[in-house]
Design a protein around this motif. Structure first.
Motif, PDB file in Angstrom:
ATOM      1  N   LEU A  17      42.298  41.128  50.479  1.00 62.52           N
ATOM      2  CA  LEU A  17      41.613  40.178  51.350  1.00 62.52           C
ATOM      3  C   LEU A  17      42.470  39.877  52.572  1.00 62.52           C
ATOM      4  O   LEU A  17      43.659  39.582  52.439  1.00 62.52           O
ATOM      5  CB  LEU A  17      41.306  38.874  50.611  1.00 62.52           C
ATOM      6  CG  LEU A  17      40.233  38.906  49.522  1.00 62.52           C
ATOM      7  CD1 LEU A  17      40.003  37.501  48.990  1.00 62.52           C
ATOM      8  CD2 LEU A  17      38.933  39.503  50.046  1.00 62.52           C
ATOM      9  N   PRO A  18      41.892  39.914  53.764  1.00 57.56           N
ATOM     10  CA  PRO A  18      42.676  39.622  54.971  1.00 57.56           C
ATOM     11  C   PRO A  18      42.950  38.133  55.101  1.00 57.56           C
ATOM     12  O   PRO A  18      42.179  37.290  54.638  1.00 57.56           O
ATOM     13  CB  PRO A  18      41.754  40.104  56.102  1.00 57.56           C
ATOM     14  CG  PRO A  18      40.373  39.935  55.549  1.00 57.56           C
ATOM     15  CD  PRO A  18      40.484  40.256  54.072  1.00 57.56           C
ATOM     16  N   LEU A  19      44.059  37.801  55.739  1.00 53.21           N
ATOM     17  CA  LEU A  19      44.348  36.417  56.065  1.00 53.21           C
ATOM     18  C   LEU A  19      43.460  35.986  57.224  1.00 53.21           C
ATOM     19  O   LEU A  19      43.173  36.769  58.137  1.00 53.21           O
ATOM     20  CB  LEU A  19      45.819  36.249  56.437  1.00 53.21           C
ATOM     21  CG  LEU A  19      46.836  36.579  55.341  1.00 53.21           C
ATOM     22  CD1 LEU A  19      48.252  36.476  55.898  1.00 53.21           C
ATOM     23  CD2 LEU A  19      46.661  35.660  54.140  1.00 53.21           C
ATOM     24  N   GLU A  20      43.028  34.742  57.200  1.00 54.88           N
ATOM     25  CA  GLU A  20      42.182  34.221  58.262  1.00 54.88           C
ATOM     26  C   GLU A  20      43.034  33.848  59.470  1.00 54.88           C
ATOM     27  O   GLU A  20      44.038  33.141  59.338  1.00 54.88           O
ATOM     28  CB  GLU A  20      41.399  33.003  57.762  1.00 54.88           C
ATOM     29  CG  GLU A  20      40.404  33.351  56.666  1.00 54.88           C
ATOM     30  CD  GLU A  20      39.684  32.128  56.129  1.00 54.88           C
ATOM     31  OE1 GLU A  20      38.456  32.201  55.961  1.00 54.88           O
ATOM     32  OE2 GLU A  20      40.351  31.107  55.891  1.00 54.88           O
ATOM     33  N   LEU A  21      42.643  34.331  60.633  1.00 58.04           N
ATOM     34  CA  LEU A  21      43.408  34.099  61.858  1.00 58.04           C
ATOM     35  C   LEU A  21      42.882  32.915  62.651  1.00 58.04           C
ATOM     36  O   LEU A  21      43.553  32.442  63.572  1.00 58.04           O
ATOM     37  CB  LEU A  21      43.378  35.353  62.733  1.00 58.04           C
ATOM     38  CG  LEU A  21      43.961  36.626  62.097  1.00 58.04           C
ATOM     39  CD1 LEU A  21      43.918  37.783  63.086  1.00 58.04           C
ATOM     40  CD2 LEU A  21      45.387  36.391  61.612  1.00 58.04           C
ATOM     41  N   THR A  22      41.673  32.455  62.321  1.00 56.43           N
ATOM     42  CA  THR A  22      41.100  31.287  62.990  1.00 56.43           C
ATOM     43  C   THR A  22      40.628  30.302  61.937  1.00 56.43           C
ATOM     44  O   THR A  22      40.443  30.661  60.767  1.00 56.43           O
ATOM     45  CB  THR A  22      39.912  31.687  63.897  1.00 56.43           C
ATOM     46  OG1 THR A  22      38.926  32.384  63.115  1.00 56.43           O
ATOM     47  CG2 THR A  22      40.378  32.576  65.037  1.00 56.43           C
ATOM     48  N   LYS A  54      28.234  35.515  57.738  1.00 57.08           N
ATOM     49  CA  LYS A  54      28.205  35.982  56.341  1.00 57.08           C
ATOM     50  C   LYS A  54      29.567  36.479  55.896  1.00 57.08           C
ATOM     51  O   LYS A  54      30.014  36.173  54.779  1.00 57.08           O
ATOM     52  CB  LYS A  54      27.161  37.102  56.191  1.00 57.08           C
ATOM     53  CG  LYS A  54      25.750  36.705  56.551  1.00 57.08           C
ATOM     54  CD  LYS A  54      24.766  37.831  56.341  1.00 57.08           C
ATOM     55  CE  LYS A  54      24.975  38.989  57.289  1.00 57.08           C
ATOM     56  NZ  LYS A  54      24.707  38.657  58.704  1.00 57.08           N
ATOM     57  N   THR A  55      30.242  37.239  56.739  1.00 58.20           N
ATOM     58  CA  THR A  55      31.531  37.810  56.355  1.00 58.20           C
ATOM     59  C   THR A  55      32.577  36.721  56.138  1.00 58.20           C
ATOM     60  O   THR A  55      33.311  36.744  55.139  1.00 58.20           O
ATOM     61  CB  THR A  55      32.014  38.804  57.428  1.00 58.20           C
ATOM     62  OG1 THR A  55      31.092  39.898  57.512  1.00 58.20           O
ATOM     63  CG2 THR A  55      33.395  39.339  57.084  1.00 58.20           C
ATOM     64  N   ARG A  56      32.662  35.762  57.059  1.00 58.78           N
ATOM     65  CA  ARG A  56      33.653  34.696  56.894  1.00 58.78           C
ATOM     66  C   ARG A  56      33.400  33.900  55.623  1.00 58.78           C
ATOM     67  O   ARG A  56      34.328  33.533  54.908  1.00 58.78           O
ATOM     68  CB  ARG A  56      33.626  33.748  58.098  1.00 58.78           C
ATOM     69  CG  ARG A  56      34.287  34.280  59.354  1.00 58.78           C
ATOM     70  CD  ARG A  56      35.778  34.580  59.176  1.00 58.78           C
ATOM     71  NE  ARG A  56      36.570  33.419  58.830  1.00 58.78           N
ATOM     72  CZ  ARG A  56      37.200  32.640  59.707  1.00 58.78           C
ATOM     73  NH1 ARG A  56      37.098  32.884  60.997  1.00 58.78           N
ATOM     74  NH2 ARG A  56      37.948  31.635  59.301  1.00 58.78           N
ATOM     75  N   LEU A  57      32.127  33.634  55.336  1.00 52.47           N
ATOM     76  CA  LEU A  57      31.799  32.890  54.123  1.00 52.47           C
ATOM     77  C   LEU A  57      32.161  33.700  52.886  1.00 52.47           C
ATOM     78  O   LEU A  57      32.713  33.153  51.920  1.00 52.47           O
ATOM     79  CB  LEU A  57      30.307  32.548  54.112  1.00 52.47           C
ATOM     80  CG  LEU A  57      29.809  31.736  52.911  1.00 52.47           C
ATOM     81  CD1 LEU A  57      30.518  30.393  52.822  1.00 52.47           C
ATOM     82  CD2 LEU A  57      28.288  31.548  53.002  1.00 52.47           C
ATOM     83  N   ARG A  60      35.980  33.716  52.424  1.00 51.69           N
ATOM     84  CA  ARG A  60      36.445  32.418  51.944  1.00 51.69           C
ATOM     85  C   ARG A  60      36.081  32.214  50.470  1.00 51.69           C
ATOM     86  O   ARG A  60      36.896  31.734  49.674  1.00 51.69           O
ATOM     87  CB  ARG A  60      35.836  31.312  52.812  1.00 51.69           C
ATOM     88  CG  ARG A  60      36.147  29.878  52.365  1.00 51.69           C
ATOM     89  CD  ARG A  60      37.634  29.606  52.223  1.00 51.69           C
ATOM     90  NE  ARG A  60      38.370  29.659  53.452  1.00 51.69           N
ATOM     91  CZ  ARG A  60      38.807  28.593  54.132  1.00 51.69           C
ATOM     92  NH1 ARG A  60      38.536  27.374  53.685  1.00 51.69           N
ATOM     93  NH2 ARG A  60      39.520  28.742  55.226  1.00 51.69           N
ATOM     94  N   LEU A  61      34.876  32.602  50.074  1.00 50.74           N
ATOM     95  CA  LEU A  61      34.466  32.494  48.676  1.00 50.74           C
ATOM     96  C   LEU A  61      35.314  33.403  47.793  1.00 50.74           C
ATOM     97  O   LEU A  61      35.787  32.983  46.727  1.00 50.74           O
ATOM     98  CB  LEU A  61      32.988  32.855  48.535  1.00 50.74           C
ATOM     99  CG  LEU A  61      32.419  32.894  47.113  1.00 50.74           C
ATOM    100  CD1 LEU A  61      32.534  31.533  46.438  1.00 50.74           C
ATOM    101  CD2 LEU A  61      30.969  33.366  47.140  1.00 50.74           C
ATOM    102  N   ALA A  62      35.520  34.638  48.235  1.00 48.95           N
ATOM    103  CA  ALA A  62      36.332  35.572  47.451  1.00 48.95           C
ATOM    104  C   ALA A  62      37.762  35.061  47.305  1.00 48.95           C
ATOM    105  O   ALA A  62      38.379  35.193  46.238  1.00 48.95           O
ATOM    106  CB  ALA A  62      36.324  36.951  48.116  1.00 48.95           C
ATOM    107  N   GLY A  63      38.301  34.460  48.365  1.00 48.94           N
ATOM    108  CA  GLY A  63      39.646  33.909  48.282  1.00 48.94           C
ATOM    109  C   GLY A  63      39.753  32.782  47.271  1.00 48.94           C
ATOM    110  O   GLY A  63      40.763  32.655  46.570  1.00 48.94           O
ATOM    111  N   LEU A  75      38.126  43.833  49.338  1.00 46.43           N
ATOM    112  CA  LEU A  75      37.157  43.862  50.423  1.00 46.43           C
ATOM    113  C   LEU A  75      36.904  45.303  50.847  1.00 46.43           C
ATOM    114  O   LEU A  75      37.841  46.027  51.197  1.00 46.43           O
ATOM    115  CB  LEU A  75      37.677  43.049  51.616  1.00 46.43           C
ATOM    116  CG  LEU A  75      36.826  43.099  52.889  1.00 46.43           C
ATOM    117  CD1 LEU A  75      35.463  42.452  52.661  1.00 46.43           C
ATOM    118  CD2 LEU A  75      37.565  42.407  54.044  1.00 46.43           C
ATOM    119  N   VAL A  76      35.640  45.707  50.810  1.00 41.50           N
ATOM    120  CA  VAL A  76      35.241  47.044  51.244  1.00 41.50           C
ATOM    121  C   VAL A  76      34.380  46.861  52.495  1.00 41.50           C
ATOM    122  O   VAL A  76      33.212  46.483  52.411  1.00 41.50           O
ATOM    123  CB  VAL A  76      34.448  47.783  50.149  1.00 41.50           C
ATOM    124  CG1 VAL A  76      34.141  49.213  50.597  1.00 41.50           C
ATOM    125  CG2 VAL A  76      35.227  47.792  48.833  1.00 41.50           C
TER     126      VAL A  76
END
Length: 320
Positions: A17-22, A54-57, A60-63, A75-76
């Protein structure tokens, strides 16, 4: 010391999972609803229009869930994959399956996942929806420890799938004498203000700009992508100037970051992505429905578009 090292290893986070930058703005209700739905299903698909978040949500849910899955949360990203025949290989490579059998990559993938506890996040499935549906169904039927979270502009249509439509951010109505009071409680306004502060350090809502910001968020339907693109324009324009130029929003909203997919760099490309995924009949319906300003009811769509189609056909096309 050794036991402490083992304890730390047991609690390590596995996956990509990528780190959130914003900053992540709002969505408390959606996150709570999604977690609840995912408790009773092994396949949750987040649907919604392009640019709704959708992607950000999903990330965040997966995290929030990643420690539940001992073998990782993965994440694929499918947005740049154009060949459906490469889907199984692509997922296998993401998971680090080695070697992948050239004759049956799906079998290799299922063998790898069969006794593992995994969360797979399939992001941007709409252009590969049939292939993703077949792959997801095959994995879920044979791998009891796997759950799948998907994002798509349409559902996968797999048995056992739970679909959650992601709404726009909350937006001021702009009606009544106190319409502009308490703007900071609206998610869309908060998003604009936070993104604006990264472009113009020190930006805050004031008596001078709050009306323009509220109208920008309202006119952009609370959609995160165009709101972020609008906020980026503050490098060279005031909020009021942006508000007045939204009548030509396809030319105005073109300042997406270089590190995001091309379809998210401008509003027009986001719309084009959806349009190009439609069949010729769906595109024809889309063109005819453009006579409506804002929303429309099914009977109105049938009145405008039903001359050469039955009510059932119009319903199916509108749904699609």
């Amino acid at each position: 010391m050794a036991s402490a090292v083992r304890a730390e290893a047991d609690h390590r986070v596995v996956g990509n999972l990528p780190l959130e930058l914003t900053s992540f703005v709002g969505r408390r209700r959606e996150l709570a609803d999604a977690r609840r739905l995912f408790e009773s299903s092994r396949l949750l698909t987040l649907t919604g229009v392009g640019g709704v978040g959708k992607t950000r949500l999903a990330i965040r849910l997966a995290g929030a869930l990643q420690r539940v899955f001992s073998d990782g949360t993965w994440l694929v990203e499918l947005g740049e994959l154009s060949d459906p025949d490469l889907l199984a290989d692509y997922v296998a490579v993401t998971l680090g399956v080695r070697p992948v059998s050239s004759s049956d990559p799906l079998r290799a993938l299922i063998d790898f996942c069969a006794d593992r506890s995994l969360l797979l996040v399939f992001d941007n499935c709409e252009h590969l929806v049939d292939s993703v549906a077949r792959l997801a169904g095959a994995i879920l039927r044979r791998c009891a420890g796997v759950k799948i979270l998907a994002t798509s502009r349409e559902s996968l249509g797999v048995g056992g799938e739970v679909v959650m439509r992601v709404p726009s951010l909350t937006t001021p109505e702009l009606r009544g004498p106190r319409a502009f009071d308490g703007l900071a409680r609206y998610e869309s306004v908060l998003l604009f203000a936070e993104r604006a502060a990264t472009v113009v350090p020190g930006f805050v809502l004031t008596e001078g700009n709050r009306n323009a910001v509220a109208r920008i968020c309202h006119d952009l339907d609370g959609l995160p992508l165009p709101i972020e693109l609008a906020a980026a324009r503050l490098r060279s324009m005031s909020a009021e100037q942006i508000m007045y130029r939204l009548s030509d929003r396809y030319s105005l909203l073109t300042s997406g970051g270089r590190d995001v997919p091309s379809r998210q760099q401008t509003l027009r490309l986001s719309i084009d992505w959806s349009y190009d995924l439609c069949s010729p009949r769906e595109q024809r319906l889309w063109a005819r429905l453009s006579v409506f300003s804002g929303g429309f009811e099914l009977d109105a769509a049938e009145g405008v578009c039903g001359q050469d189609s039955s009510s059932t056909e119009v319903l199916d096309l509108v749904t699609a």
